[in-house]
Each structure stands twice: as C-alpha cells, then as structure tokens.
Enzyme design. Structure first.
Site, PDB file in Angstrom:
ATOM      1  N   ASP A 156      26.435  35.985  27.518  1.00  0.00           N
ATOM      2  CA  ASP A 156      27.118  36.594  26.376  1.00  0.00           C
ATOM      3  C   ASP A 156      28.433  35.909  26.031  1.00  0.00           C
ATOM      4  O   ASP A 156      28.937  36.048  24.913  1.00  0.00           O
ATOM      5  CB  ASP A 156      27.390  38.077  26.662  1.00  0.00           C
ATOM      6  CG  ASP A 156      26.116  38.858  26.918  1.00  0.00           C
ATOM      7  OD1 ASP A 156      25.071  38.435  26.403  1.00  0.00           O
ATOM      8  OD2 ASP A 156      26.177  39.883  27.635  1.00  0.00           O
ATOM      9  N   ASP A 192      35.902  34.804  49.684  1.00  0.00           N
ATOM     10  CA  ASP A 192      36.031  36.187  50.162  1.00  0.00           C
ATOM     11  C   ASP A 192      35.272  37.159  49.266  1.00  0.00           C
ATOM     12  O   ASP A 192      34.640  38.101  49.736  1.00  0.00           O
ATOM     13  CB  ASP A 192      37.513  36.577  50.204  1.00  0.00           C
ATOM     14  CG  ASP A 192      38.295  35.803  51.237  1.00  0.00           C
ATOM     15  OD1 ASP A 192      37.829  35.726  52.380  1.00  0.00           O
ATOM     16  OD2 ASP A 192      39.368  35.252  50.891  1.00  0.00           O
ATOM     17  N   ASP A 205      22.799  53.308  34.012  1.00  0.00           N
ATOM     18  CA  ASP A 205      23.907  53.409  33.066  1.00  0.00           C
ATOM     19  C   ASP A 205      25.240  52.950  33.636  1.00  0.00           C
ATOM     20  O   ASP A 205      26.284  53.171  33.032  1.00  0.00           O
ATOM     21  CB  ASP A 205      24.041  54.842  32.552  1.00  0.00           C
ATOM     22  CG  ASP A 205      24.241  55.856  33.678  1.00  0.00           C
ATOM     23  OD1 ASP A 205      24.265  55.443  34.858  1.00  0.00           O
ATOM     24  OD2 ASP A 205      24.366  57.050  33.376  1.00  0.00           O
ATOM     25  N   ASP A 230      24.064  43.045  33.594  1.00  0.00           N
ATOM     26  CA  ASP A 230      23.861  42.135  32.465  1.00  0.00           C
ATOM     27  C   ASP A 230      22.903  42.698  31.421  1.00  0.00           C
ATOM     28  O   ASP A 230      22.584  42.022  30.439  1.00  0.00           O
ATOM     29  CB  ASP A 230      23.336  40.781  32.961  1.00  0.00           C
ATOM     30  CG  ASP A 230      23.834  39.633  32.094  1.00  0.00           C
ATOM     31  OD1 ASP A 230      24.746  39.871  31.282  1.00  0.00           O
ATOM     32  OD2 ASP A 230      23.315  38.511  32.217  1.00  0.00           O
ATOM     33  N   HIS A 246      39.038  46.988  36.960  1.00  0.00           N
ATOM     34  CA  HIS A 246      38.615  48.175  37.725  1.00  0.00           C
ATOM     35  C   HIS A 246      37.885  47.763  39.005  1.00  0.00           C
ATOM     36  O   HIS A 246      38.219  48.242  40.102  1.00  0.00           O
ATOM     37  CB  HIS A 246      37.705  49.040  36.851  1.00  0.00           C
ATOM     38  CG  HIS A 246      37.163  50.243  37.560  1.00  0.00           C
ATOM     39  ND1 HIS A 246      37.716  51.504  37.437  1.00  0.00           N
ATOM     40  CD2 HIS A 246      36.111  50.383  38.433  1.00  0.00           C
ATOM     41  CE1 HIS A 246      37.035  52.354  38.192  1.00  0.00           C
ATOM     42  NE2 HIS A 246      36.054  51.703  38.797  1.00  0.00           N
ATOM     43  N   GLU A 247      36.907  46.879  38.875  1.00  0.00           N
ATOM     44  CA  GLU A 247      36.122  46.488  40.054  1.00  0.00           C
ATOM     45  C   GLU A 247      36.949  45.702  41.063  1.00  0.00           C
ATOM     46  O   GLU A 247      36.753  45.819  42.276  1.00  0.00           O
ATOM     47  CB  GLU A 247      34.893  45.682  39.623  1.00  0.00           C
ATOM     48  CG  GLU A 247      33.917  46.445  38.735  1.00  0.00           C
ATOM     49  CD  GLU A 247      33.418  47.733  39.358  1.00  0.00           C
ATOM     50  OE1 GLU A 247      33.301  47.804  40.598  1.00  0.00           O
ATOM     51  OE2 GLU A 247      33.147  48.689  38.598  1.00  0.00           O
ATOM     52  N   HIS A 250      38.582  47.964  43.414  1.00  0.00           N
ATOM     53  CA  HIS A 250      37.712  48.307  44.549  1.00  0.00           C
ATOM     54  C   HIS A 250      37.716  47.188  45.592  1.00  0.00           C
ATOM     55  O   HIS A 250      37.813  47.443  46.795  1.00  0.00           O
ATOM     56  CB  HIS A 250      36.274  48.527  44.068  1.00  0.00           C
ATOM     57  CG  HIS A 250      36.068  49.800  43.310  1.00  0.00           C
ATOM     58  ND1 HIS A 250      36.592  51.006  43.707  1.00  0.00           N
ATOM     59  CD2 HIS A 250      35.370  50.055  42.167  1.00  0.00           C
ATOM     60  CE1 HIS A 250      36.240  51.953  42.858  1.00  0.00           C
ATOM     61  NE2 HIS A 250      35.497  51.400  41.906  1.00  0.00           N
TER      62      HIS A 250
END
Length: 523
Positions: A156, A192, A205, A230, A246-247, A250
């Site tokens: 994309d 890492d 979703d 994807d 955001h990820e 984590h």
C-alpha cells in the site's frame, strides 16, 4: 452525573441564572449533582448493530481480552453480560447502565489493537480501579541499544515511506526515555524487534498486534514481533503512524491503558497527536527519564512560597518568571542567569501572587501592592484592612477573599476594588478562575459557586452542593474538585456531568493547561 432530560437541565439552568445565590442556597438547588441519578435507563431501539447480539458479545469479549480480564478461550456467560458492560462503561467514564449503548458502539467501531496481555486476576475478579490508568506489562528491555528489522512490507505504501514512518514512530518514544532504537544494519540478520505484514482476512477486525515474549524480567531479543493486518489499506499514513506508535508501546513493555485519550488505549482513532501524559507516566515508570526531571535551583529550606508569573499566550512581560517568598518577607526572582535576585525585602510581606504578567504582594495590615519593573518600585493598590484573608491572581485579574465571606476584584487603577456579591455565610475558602475569567468559589459548607465574566451582583450560580468538596483547581478552562475521600473529579461541561479521574489517595489537586495533578499522601 447526567441529569434525566435535556429539557429539565435547560429549565434548571435558566431558573438558577435568574435568582441570587442566597435564593438558590435557601432552595437547596444544585445544577450538577454529585450523586448518580436514579432514573431507569431507557433501552435503545432495536435497530442496526445494537440489535446484533452476536457482535455485541464479540465486542465485549474483545474489550475484556484487551485488559487481561479473561483466561484464554474463556467466555462470559450471557447472564453476566450486563455486569461486563457496566465494567466497560466504568472505563469509558459513562453512566454504568449495563446496556450496550451508542457510546460503546462508537468506541468499538474504531481500529483495534489485537495484543492480548496476560490474565490479570486482581482486576478480572474484583472491581477495576482507575487510579493507575497506564499498565506496565512487567518485563522490559535489559539493554539500551535496541534494533528492529522489517521482515516484509505492505504494497500500500513505498517501502522507503514505511521505513520512514516506523523510524519516526520509534522516535516518538525514544525522545522521552534513555534508550536508542535504530534499524538493524544489513550486515547482521538479527534484530530485537521484527515488523511484518500478514493478511488475517475479513473476519479478523484487529489492525495490528504485538507478540510479547519475555525471559524472566527481560523482553526476549528476536522474539518480539509487531504484526500489521495487511487486509486493511495502509495508504493512510496517519493510521499507519498511530498504529505503529501504539504497537511500539507494547514492544517496549506497556500494556493497554484505561485512558481513552492515551496512545495505549486499545481502540484508537488513527489521528497523529502527541503522546499522552498517561503514556509518558507509564513509559517513565519502566525506563525513567531521558533527561533529569528536576534541576535544583535553590536549597533554602526556609522558602515560604514559590509562584510562576506568566503572561497571556502569545505575549510576554518583563515580570514573567519564577518568584519565591522567604519568611522574613524577602521576595526573590529567578533570573535568566540561573541566580536568585532580591526585588523586595519587607518584613510585613506575607503573600505573593501573580498572573497576566503582573506580580503582587500582600502585607500583614491587609494592603496589597503591585510591582512596577521600571525603577523596581511597588505601587499600593488597596487600603489597609484586617478583613483581608488572601489575594488570588488569575488570567488578567486580581481577586481578594475577605473574612466576612465577600470577594472583591481589583479595578485596575488606583486603590479601587469592585465587590462581587457573595453570601455573608458560609465563607469562601478557595477561589479559582479560568483563562476566560470564569470565577469559581468553594464555600465552607462544600458548595461550589461560579460567576461568568463580566461579574454581576446576581450572576452567581450554585453548581454543586456536596459537603465532601474540600479543594478546587482550574487549568485553562478545565475545572477539577478534590473530595474528602481523596478522589479527584473533573467537570465535563459538554455532557454536564462530573467524571471521576482519580479514585482515592490524593490530598491536594493542582492544574496547568488541560492537565490536572493530584498530590499524594506519602506520609
């Protein structure tokens, strides 16, 4: 708490604004009550997604999984779904009706993170607490130079743009914590953190998820994978950036936050925005600060008071800066060279205040003085009076609290003060004013009253009657109150309701800009 109907609210506000504060007190009227309404919630109409019980159940389970409230493959019995909904509504800070409503539908239709933290029995089996809103995963990186590598790319966006967006997303975190994160060099096959794209299909979703594998107390190098779904289009670089930030949170050791505006909230809108204060608190708790939080600028234990004087946004004054008052009446200014300079040394000075680029002091005899930078002199702006308790500066105004319960405002010239009508009893115990000059007053009986600019003799409204109110604070246009049980409550002026943002443990509250700060009891 929301009132029962908008019509009732409008009528109540109209009624309150047309009466004096003494009339309101006599009638016991409260515009925005602290106690929840007892009216029975009206069920939503059975149309669209709200009648899709299967989707509702899936949404509820996804929310519970996002916070570790369910064991793996555990299901919530249908009869317990209303209680589960109330638990979600507590996080969303909306009335806990137990009915899947439009608010939940809006939140749960957003892009969602599929990262599932470990089961948390303390919150799953008990009542959740909002006191600690960010959640640390537990383990963290045991080295400060971290690397990452793309396994593959989405079609994309150009690969170069994806690398640039991910690099910028990592930088959002590394600019506030003492670690470095760079793309692994081509000369080595190891890293890492790995980033990949995988089509999960239309039934999944989640937009992305992160595998969190740890060895003891440290995250396991090479086993931390950030996976983007994807199936979705990633041509929107804003959504790509937000999801990556955001990820990465984590991948650094943060779990999901209960603050909806936080980057680490599991349902997000995809807007590029600064990392929220809650996210910062969480990541700092794990790694500390990139730069020292505090620089010592004075070591005198005798300082009586410290204030910051600032001008209105977009302007400046030569008086702007940091000041401290010593017990002997000396006023010191912290200059641009990093040293304290004495600007007055009067043994009668008992208080300093300042705002809007102006500095004031109050003397033991009740006189108030205004600082004139030209010639470093002081101008007397009030006559002596034993009735004066305190001066309070906010926006471009100066107010005075008096023992008889009245509040006055400095006119701006000479020694003229304008009386703002107040009841003679109960007395005022604290003032606070917004940037737009809305004046708040906490009375000795816990009542909260306010007056809008320009103040008039009949312009006071009782906003809340609650004997547990013990302190107030204003940041910008936001209003907060501290209650005797240690909770901090914010006034949502759009929904016209009180929202608890800190459940217990606070002994004070201050605010700056849009951010409130609770003062904890460390004794």
């Amino acid at each position: 708490m929301k009132l029962s109907t908008a019509v009732f609210l409008a009528a109540l506000i109209t009624s309150c604004t047309s009466r004096s504060i003494n009339d309101l007190a006599a009638r016991g009227t409260s515009i925005i009550p602290s106690a929840p309404a007892t009216s029975t919630p009206t069920p939503l109409p059975s149309d669209g997604v709200r009648s899709d019980k299967k989707k509702q159940s899936k949404d509820i389970h996804n929310f519970f999984k996002a916070y570790g409230w369910l064991h793996k493959d555990e299901a919530i019995p249908e009869k317990k779904l209303p209680a589960a909904i109330r638990k979600i509504q507590k996080v969303l800070k909306v009335p806990e009706t137990g009915i899947y409503d439009e608010r939940m539908e809006v939140v749960m239709s957003r892009p969602r993170c599929g990262t599932i933290p470990p089961y948390d029995p303390s919150e799953s089996l008990g009542n959740i607490t909002l006191q600690s809103r960010y959640v640390a995963w537990g383990p963290k990186w045991d080295h400060t130079a971290i690397t990452y590598r793309f396994i593959n790319y989405t079609t994309d966006l150009p690969a170069s743009q994806q690398r640039s967006l991910v690099s910028a997303a990592f930088a959002r975190w590394t600019q506030i914590i003492p670690i470095s994160i760079v793309e692994a060099p081509s000369s080595t096959s190891k890293a890492d953190i790995y980033i990949r794209f995988m089509t999960m299909g239309p039934t999944e979703d989640t937009y992305a998820f992160t595998n969190m594998i740890a060895d003891g107390m440290a995250l396991s190098s090479g086993l931390i994978n950030i996976t983007f779904n994807d199936y979705y289009q990633w041509s929107d670089d804003r959504l790509f950036n937000y999801t990556a930030v955001h990820e990465i949170g984590h991948a650094l050791g943060l779990s999901h936050s209960k603050v909806e505006a936080a980057i680490m909230f599991p349902f997000y809108e995809g807007d590029i925005r600064p990392i929220h204060a809650d996210d910062q608190a969480g990541i700092h708790q794990i790694y500390g600060w990139k730069n020292p939080r505090w620089s010592r600028i004075d070591g005198n234990m005798a300082s009586k008071d410290v204030i910051q004087v600032s001008s209105a946004s977009g302007s400046s004054s030569v008086v702007d800066g940091l000041y401290q008052l010593r017990p002997n009446g000396q006023i010191l200014w912290y200059n641009s060279n990093g040293a304290w300079t004495s600007i007055d040394n009067n043994k009668d000075t008992v208080q300093i205040a300042g705002s809007g680029g102006v500095l004031y002091q109050r003397h033991t005899d009740g006189t108030v003085w205004k600082y004139k930078p030209s010639g470093s002199s002081w101008q007397q702006i009030s006559s002596a009076s034993t009735n004066v308790i305190e001066i309070y500066a906010a926006a471009d105004q100066l107010y005075m609290r008096r023992k008889d319960g009245w509040v006055t405002r400095y006119s701006g010239s000479g020694q003229t003060w304008t009386t703002i009508q107040q009841p003679s009893a109960p007395a005022s115990i604290q003032l606070a004013a917004t940037d737009s000059r809305t004046l708040w007053n906490l009375l000795a009986n816990g009542d909260l009253v306010r007056s809008f600019w320009p103040y008039t003799s009949d312009g006071w409204q009782i906003v809340n009657q609650d004997r547990s109110n013990i302190a107030i604070a204003v940041g910008g246009e936001e209003f907060y109150k501290l209650q005797s049980d240690g909770s901090i409550v914010w006034l949502d002026t759009n929904a016209v309701e009180w929202v608890s943002i800190e459940e217990d443990g606070s002994v004070g509250v201050v605010a700056a800009g849009k951010d409130p700060y609770g003062v904890g009891d460390v004794g």
